[in-house]
Design an enzyme around this catalytic site. Structure first.
Site, PDB file in Angstrom:
ATOM      1  N   ARG A 244      41.710  36.300  44.090  1.00 27.69           N
ATOM      2  CA  ARG A 244      40.894  37.428  44.572  1.00 27.69           C
ATOM      3  C   ARG A 244      40.847  38.509  43.533  1.00 27.69           C
ATOM      4  NH1 ARG A 244      43.309  38.641  50.170  1.00 27.69           N
ATOM      5  NH2 ARG A 244      44.818  38.281  49.063  1.00 27.69           N
TER       6      ARG A 244
ATOM      7  N   ASN B 234      40.076  35.534  51.210  1.00 28.84           N
ATOM      8  CA  ASN B 234      40.445  34.415  51.632  1.00 28.84           C
ATOM      9  C   ASN B 234      40.080  33.855  52.794  1.00 28.84           C
ATOM     10  OD1 ASN B 234      42.313  33.951  49.351  1.00 28.84           O
ATOM     11  ND2 ASN B 234      44.079  34.787  50.251  1.00 28.84           N
TER      12      ASN B 234
END
Length: 99
Positions: free
Chosen positions: A24, A42
C-alpha cells in the site's frame, strides 16, 4: 482534451503476496509520483484493492506498475481492473491509504 489527457477512473484488485510487504505504501508513493489520485486498502481476502483516477496515459502506467512491479518484497500473481470509465473531474484530491 487530447487522448492522453482524458481523465479516467478504474478500480483494481491485486492478488499474490501483497499484504505485509508495504504494498500500500509503495502504491501510494507511485500514484503520487505520477500525479494520480485515489485510494488503496488491504482486504480480508488477502488482496489489495483500490481506485485510480487521472489522465489515461498516467493511469495506464500505474496499471502496468501494479501488474508487474509493486513493492520490492511483493509477488504479484494477478491484477484485475474493472469499472473503467471516462470522468469529467477527479473525485479525490490525493492518493490515500485506507485502513
Amino acid at each position: 482534451m487530447a487522448e492522453g489527457n482524458t481523465l479516467i477512473s478504474v478500480d483494481y484488485e491485486i492478488f499474490g503476496k501483497v499484504q505485509g510487504v508495504f504494498f500500500r505504501k509503495h502504491t501510494q508513493a507511485e500514484g503520487k509520483k505520477l500525479g494520480l489520485v485515489g485510494w488503496v486498502q488491504n482486504t480480508d481476502r488477502g488482496t489489495v484493492q483500490g481506485q485510480l483516477q487521472g489522465p489515461i496515459s498516467k493511469v495506464r502506467h500505474m496499471q502496468e506498475w501494479l501488474e508487474t512491479r509493486g513493492s520490492p518484497k511483493s509477488h504479484i500473481d494477478k491484477a484485475n481492473f474493472n469499472n473503467e470509465k471516462v470522468i469529467l473531474k477527479l473525485d479525490y484530491s490525493d492518493f490515500q491509504i485506507v485502513k
